[in-house]
Design an enzyme around this catalytic site. Sequence first.
Site, PDB file in Angstrom:
ATOM      1  N   ASP A   1      -0.769   1.966   2.104  1.00  0.00           N
ATOM      2  CA  ASP A   1      -1.853   2.908   2.268  1.00  0.00           C
ATOM      3  C   ASP A   1      -1.906   3.275   3.766  1.00  0.00           C
ATOM      4  O   ASP A   1      -1.280   2.633   4.614  1.00  0.00           O
ATOM      5  CB  ASP A   1      -3.183   2.324   1.778  1.00  0.00           C
ATOM      6  CG  ASP A   1      -4.185   3.434   1.473  1.00  0.00           C
ATOM      7  OD1 ASP A   1      -5.135   3.192   0.714  1.00  0.00           O
ATOM      8  OD2 ASP A   1      -3.996   4.562   1.980  1.00  0.00           O
TER       9      ASP A   1
HETATM   10  C1  GLC Z   1      -6.350   7.065   2.083  1.00  0.00           C
HETATM   11  C2  GLC Z   1      -6.583   6.411   0.749  1.00  0.00           C
HETATM   12  C3  GLC Z   1      -5.460   6.611  -0.204  1.00  0.00           C
HETATM   13  C4  GLC Z   1      -4.839   7.963   0.041  1.00  0.00           C
HETATM   14  C5  GLC Z   1      -4.159   7.896   1.383  1.00  0.00           C
HETATM   15  C6  GLC Z   1      -3.491   9.225   1.765  1.00  0.00           C
HETATM   16  O1  GLC Z   1      -6.849   6.279   3.121  1.00  0.00           O
HETATM   17  O2  GLC Z   1      -6.927   5.040   0.735  1.00  0.00           O
HETATM   18  O3  GLC Z   1      -5.983   6.469  -1.516  1.00  0.00           O
HETATM   19  O4  GLC Z   1      -3.901   8.266  -0.975  1.00  0.00           O
HETATM   20  O5  GLC Z   1      -5.047   7.505   2.408  1.00  0.00           O
HETATM   21  O6  GLC Z   1      -4.451  10.214   1.925  1.00  0.00           O
END
Ligand code: GLC
Length: 753
Positions: free
Chosen positions: A292
């Site tokens: 993430d």
């Molecule tokens: C965010 C979220 C994740 C998302 C990623 C890209 O912090 O936790 O669910 O897909 O970053 O935007």
Amino acid sequence: MKKCILLLSIFFVLANCKSESKLNVESKSDIDKKVDSLLGVMTLEEKIGQMNQYNGFWDVTGPVPSEGDAAKKYDHLRKGLVGSMLNVRGVANVRKVQKVAVEESRLGIPLIIGFDVIHGYETQSPIPLAESASWDLEAIKKSAQMAAKEAAAAGINWTFAPMVDISRDARWGRVMEGAGEDVYLGSKIAVARVEGFQGEDLSNEETLVACAKHFAAYGFAESGKDYNTADVGVSTLYNTILPPFKAAKDAGVRTFMNSFNELNGIPATGDKFLQREILKGEWNFDGFVVSDWGSIMEMMDHGFAKDKKHAAELAANAGSDMDMESYAYVNELANLVKEGKVSEAVINDAARRILKVKFELGLFKDPYKYCNETREKEVIGSKEMHDAALDMAKKSIVLLKNENNILPLEKEGKKIALIGALAADKNSPLGSWRLAAKDNSAISVLEGMQKYSGNQLTFSEGAKVVFGNTNFINEVEVNSKDTSKFQEAIQNAKKADVVVMVLGEVGFQSGEARSRANLGLPGVQQELLEEIYKVNKNIVLVLNNGRPLTITWADEHIPTIVEAWQLGSQAGNAIAEVLYGDYNPSGKLPMTFPRAVGQVPIYYNPKNTGRPGPKKEVFWSHYQDESNAPLYPFGHGLSYTTFKYENISVDTSLKENIKVSVTVTNTGKVKGKEVVQLYLRDVIGSVTRPIKELKGFELIELEPSASKEITFNLTKNELGFFNNKGEFIVEPGEFKVFVGGSSVTSLETIFNY
Ligand code: GLC
């Protein structure tokens, strides 16, 4: 001479990659051979480059990193040091970065382009929690298909969805993004969404690679605070948290995303048990895992990695294949390999997984297949998209209460006062996670109701919900205390036959990083509701919210309450069709509504404990100041008609396929849908079992007075559970069966297995 051989081998490999496969869908062995050939000519740095994902040069969905800028990123694209980008959208922008990667780097390996297509791309469908309230797996799959088609037309080929985190805690803002509290419903919806996004053939340019996230236990953040610690027992992990991920994997999802939280002391991004033992080992997952946003470097804040290099080592060895926006892999991995702290086999495995998915997408055959300007113009925002969004929105609405049958509203000759700022809000219905939606593009409730012109409709704001600038980075959300518009609303209510009040949360009051310690109506909306109630009791309360709310006073006083979530681009039209009876509401709650935030986490199927109640003496599991009961239970939802359940029976003649039958009758005056729900209780277990568990449901539609016999098949899959060694077992003994239109079931019986 050497350079000549190298160039020849590169040419051969790439020619081979681009050759038209005999089959439309290349077989896995074809792709594996091509991946091996390509890996054979890649340098260590180029393999690590595949493991590096950069954010685009504008939208950010996380903390803006201190490193990295457009010039440096372009340079890395040219050097083959980028495998993927996120938040690059629109055919022109995607083509621009893809061109650099494919035409200016040594090997020309195409990028995979990721984006948060959570509930639509530009056209927004209802937030996932709302879609889950439909219990309509075909509609949910269709919604994901439409989202994929629209996003793919914008150059995207990978979505960071479905989010399959189970959660029992409405304080956590990301409940809006999932399928609620139940593992069985959540697993079925995970499959529907994966199949919807990925379709039958990933090389079809109207499909997206899907991503099961956040692996794992993110929804069990302590105290409902986002990013907080998750500390759960083995039984909860195996029986509640992991199954939707396993369902997504079995449905063929090609990527996973790990999670920010630590699980039992180990940050998920650095958790070998989760990513290698379970996911890639026991489950034999052959896709890839993306971190993430920044979660690799955040292992320093967790107190798990001493510096970014150590974080890169821990993450790579634990099975995180791609680094989203930590700049850890691209800066540290090559040295770690040279120092022997990360083996080249780990790098090869990660790069192989990533390249395989790119081949499956057909990107090597045509890196610009998702860059079709004509399709972009035709598909994005099309009638097809909006029709699907409207259909999904209607099916997501839950009728919580309808005393005196105030609903459906009469279509003419009435004075209707529409009250509440959210009724005219064209932004909030789009919900959170709607990066590509146009601001203020939703149909508001006011606009939807104005289409029904037979009544005299007045609108007054009454109370705003939130002032301030809700952008992603520096949010200024101050719940309004302004009551200056109360009087106008009160005057309109006094003159009305019926008052429709739209109250709840603004779109960004739920979603990532939007935890709340209180679950009441924000701002002065509760005060407004009570003031209106003093002058007119014929109120229809329409909730616009991203999470269960403790609307206990409303339930005690307001005759009619509709849960309308944040329904996306067609919200106002869907709500108006339900209020005026052109669509008979059929939704059922995917998440329990608490009476008080002190009850949270609250869910329909806790364990019985050693001191269940109620008891005369005080020594049983309860509160002194609140009931144990929820405000509205999981699975609850009314209709404009009524249903009767009778004749439950169990046929255990086939031990491996026990049949439970029930007859359901529409006892009302209009056609209606009903979600017939089956729950089981394994009465005695070597590990205690919940008081009931959803193990089957069927969405039916019945004409007035029509009946239907529904039969559920129970196999080991429904009767079994994971013990504390993570083994799936079925134990003989007594089972209770419950059937009804909510988790507060109306019929039950027992059988022995
Ligand atoms: C965010 C979220 C994740 C998302 C990623 C890209 O912090 O936790 O669910 O897909 O970053 O935007």
